[in-house]
Design an enzyme around this catalytic site. Sequence first.
Site, PDB file in Angstrom:
ATOM      1  N   GLY A 275      39.014  38.297  45.194  1.00  0.00           N
ATOM      2  CA  GLY A 275      38.184  39.187  44.381  1.00  0.00           C
ATOM      3  C   GLY A 275      38.834  40.533  44.176  1.00  0.00           C
ATOM      4  N   ASN A 276      39.726  40.943  45.121  1.00  0.00           N
ATOM      5  CA  ASN A 276      40.525  42.155  44.930  1.00  0.00           C
ATOM      6  C   ASN A 276      41.637  41.939  43.912  1.00  0.00           C
ATOM      7  OD1 ASN A 276      39.927  43.087  48.207  1.00  0.00           O
ATOM      8  ND2 ASN A 276      39.928  44.641  46.594  1.00  0.00           N
ATOM      9  N   SER A 277      41.992  40.680  43.679  1.00  0.00           N
ATOM     10  CA  SER A 277      43.139  40.378  42.818  1.00  0.00           C
ATOM     11  C   SER A 277      43.032  41.067  41.464  1.00  0.00           C
ATOM     12  CB  SER A 277      43.242  38.866  42.608  1.00  0.00           C
ATOM     13  OG  SER A 277      43.566  38.210  43.802  1.00  0.00           O
TER      14      SER A 277
ATOM     15  N   HIS B 281      46.684  35.130  37.493  1.00  0.00           N
ATOM     16  CA  HIS B 281      45.981  34.005  38.118  1.00  0.00           C
ATOM     17  C   HIS B 281      44.457  34.159  38.066  1.00  0.00           C
ATOM     18  CE1 HIS B 281      45.990  36.529  41.912  1.00  0.00           C
ATOM     19  NE2 HIS B 281      44.797  35.965  42.033  1.00  0.00           N
TER      20      HIS B 281
ATOM     21  N   ASP C  35      52.727  37.508  37.538  1.00  0.00           N
ATOM     22  CA  ASP C  35      51.287  37.472  37.809  1.00  0.00           C
ATOM     23  C   ASP C  35      50.566  38.680  37.217  1.00  0.00           C
ATOM     24  OD1 ASP C  35      48.940  36.382  38.723  1.00  0.00           O
ATOM     25  OD2 ASP C  35      49.171  37.088  40.788  1.00  0.00           O
TER      26      ASP C  35
END
Length: 247
Positions: free
Chosen positions: A169-171, A60, A98
Site C-alpha cells: 500500500g506504500n508502493s 506494479h 517500476d
Amino acid sequence: PSIAAAAESSGFFTSAVLRAMPVKELVAKFGEAVVSIETPSSKGSGFLINDEGYAITNAHVIEGETRVSAILYLNSSGGLSRRRIDDVEIVALNPFFDLALLKLPFPADLKPSHVVLGNGEDVNTGDTVFAVGNPLGLERSVTQGIVSNRSRNLEGQLYIQTDTAINPGNSGGPLFNLRGEVVGVTSRGARADMADNLGFAIPVAYVKDFLRHREAFAYDKTNPNSGYRYLDPPRRVRSEKPEGLTA
C-alpha cells in the site's frame, strides 16, 4: 515553499533545495500532494508532481489494469476531506524501473499542492527520511527512519535502502528528506516473515530521467510492452492423452 537555492524547473516538474523543517510541518505542507491509487485488483500510493494533475506511482500498482482511480486528501477547515478522481489516464509506463506516470483529470475548482523533487546526490547513509502513504489501506500514514544504504543493488537496479516502515500500500508513494524534497519512490519491503526494517525506494534520479523521457515510455494499451502481464500457459501434468481423444 522557502527555497535556499534557485529552483530548476523543466516545465513539467520542479527540483529545488528547500529549507529544513520539522516533519509535522512538512507533512502539513506537502501531504496534500500524496494520493491513494486504486484499481480493481490493487491499492497503492502516488504523488502529484505539478499543477496539471500529473502523478507518479509504481508500475506494479497499475500493472495489467486500465481502470484507475485516485483519492486526494485536501486540507480544509474541518481537517482533511477526501476527493475521489475517476478515469485516471495512464500516460507513461516503465516496468523495468517500476515507474508509471498518471494524469488525474482535475475539475476546475481543484488546485492541490505538488511535491518538489530533490537531488539524489544529496542522499547519504544515515540521513533521516520519512514516507507518506497508505499501507494496508491505512490512509495518510507517516513513517520515519534513516537511509540504511544509498546504493543497494537489487537485481541489477539501484535502490535506496531505508529502515522506514514500507508495507503493501506504500508502493508508489514519496520518500522525503527533512527539507520536504522527494528523494525516492517507495517500492518494496521485506516480507514480514523474513526480516524487519528493510524497505527500498527508487532513487529520484531514475524518476527525473523517466519524466524527461516520458515520450519514450508513452503508454499504449494495444502494445504488450506497455506493462501488461501475460500469464504462462498451464503445464500438462501428465503425459498420456486426455480421455476421449482417439488421435
